[in-house]
Design a protein around this motif. Sequence first.
Motif, PDB file in Angstrom:
ATOM      1  N   ASP A 248       4.456   0.325   1.567  1.00 17.03           N
ATOM      2  CA  ASP A 248       3.408   0.307   2.581  1.00 17.03           C
ATOM      3  C   ASP A 248       3.541   1.552   3.462  1.00 17.03           C
ATOM      4  N   ILE A 249       2.461   1.970   4.091  1.00 16.38           N
ATOM      5  CA  ILE A 249       2.521   3.147   4.966  1.00 16.38           C
ATOM      6  C   ILE A 249       2.659   2.753   6.424  1.00 16.38           C
ATOM      7  N   ASP A 250       1.778   1.872   6.891  1.00 15.25           N
ATOM      8  CA  ASP A 250       1.809   1.478   8.306  1.00 15.25           C
ATOM      9  C   ASP A 250       2.845   0.384   8.527  1.00 15.25           C
ATOM     10  N   MET A 251       4.014   0.788   9.039  1.00 11.52           N
ATOM     11  CA  MET A 251       5.076  -0.150   9.348  1.00 11.52           C
ATOM     12  C   MET A 251       5.643   0.191  10.719  1.00 11.52           C
TER      13      MET A 251
ATOM     14  N   ASP B 259       7.101  -3.793   2.554  1.00 13.00           N
ATOM     15  CA  ASP B 259       5.885  -4.069   3.338  1.00 13.00           C
ATOM     16  C   ASP B 259       6.275  -4.972   4.492  1.00 13.00           C
ATOM     17  N   ASP B 260       5.731  -4.701   5.676  1.00 15.09           N
ATOM     18  CA  ASP B 260       6.095  -5.523   6.823  1.00 15.09           C
ATOM     19  C   ASP B 260       5.329  -6.847   6.872  1.00 15.09           C
TER      20      ASP B 260
ATOM     21  N   HIS C 291      -5.360   1.726   4.031  1.00 19.65           N
ATOM     22  CA  HIS C 291      -6.008   2.878   4.661  1.00 19.65           C
ATOM     23  C   HIS C 291      -6.144   4.046   3.681  1.00 19.65           C
TER      24      HIS C 291
ATOM     25  N   THR D  32      -1.492   0.476   0.490  1.00 20.45           N
ATOM     26  CA  THR D  32      -1.936   0.507   1.877  1.00 20.45           C
ATOM     27  C   THR D  32      -3.392   0.102   1.997  1.00 20.45           C
TER      28      THR D  32
ATOM     29  N   ASP E 113       7.523   5.009   9.498  1.00 20.98           N
ATOM     30  CA  ASP E 113       6.430   4.651   8.584  1.00 20.98           C
ATOM     31  C   ASP E 113       6.774   5.022   7.142  1.00 20.98           C
TER      32      ASP E 113
ATOM     33  N   HIS F 226      -4.922   8.027   4.271  1.00 24.71           N
ATOM     34  CA  HIS F 226      -3.559   8.551   4.135  1.00 24.71           C
ATOM     35  C   HIS F 226      -3.302   9.194   2.765  1.00 24.71           C
TER      36      HIS F 226
ATOM     37  N   ASN G 286      10.928  -3.299   6.356  1.00 24.25           N
ATOM     38  CA  ASN G 286      10.847  -2.076   7.156  1.00 24.25           C
ATOM     39  C   ASN G 286      11.623  -0.970   6.446  1.00 24.25           C
TER      40      ASN G 286
END
Length: 236
Positions: free
Chosen positions: A53-56, A7-8, A83, A81, A60, A86, A34
């Motif tokens: 995590d998805i949004d990185m 996870d970022d 969101h 995530t 991704d 997704h 990342n």
Amino acid sequence: MKILIVDDEPLARSRLQRLLSPFADVNCVGVAENAAQAWLQIKKLQPDLVLLDIDMPDEDGLTLAARIAELPLPPAVVFVTAHAEHALNAYQVSAADYLLKPVVAARLEQALAKVGTITRAHLERQQAVEPKIAYQCGLVTKNVALADLFYCSAESKYVKLTFRAGEAYVDLSLADLEQRFPQLVRIHRSYLINPQYFSALKLTAGRYEIQLNCCDDKLPVSRRSLAQVKHDLQLK
């Protein structure tokens, strides 16, 4: 169960670590912020599960999960995530589960229970299948059984497989093959051998060479690798 957290966001990584701490059979072996870090950690640590995590930034989580799924024995992936939209894409890359932030302990426990079953089944299936290496022959993908492989040699950007039925080139490094098939023995920076075909280690004109009982090729042994080669081949 060995777990890698990806996870970022530092706070998100810390929260997952806290939620995992009460589980006696869980070991958080590493964290990554990342996809590039995660890929290295996966190869090094061999986790059973990746909390991803998805949004990185850059690559991704969905793209990374697709790469993970191509590994010979991939870890399970559970997306974490904020969101919900997704979810469909997540299951298309073989996610074991999908957790929405903020993650609660009960929901995480459900995911871990599900992954434990998947991991055991995956291992049993892997053990039942004979190890093989895929290669391209024109537009057709073929496989060579590891038991039929004599040796691998690095040539330019490719690796040549020499096996019972002939030769083939793969777009893999020797390091990739060494990691996937630890039973292979590194004898030189450019050579891996299948030890079941080992015949003799000889010193010729000041150079060590290995002879195999399956072909006439004489393969060089680097002095740097000599001690480890003798150990791996159980030679005195």
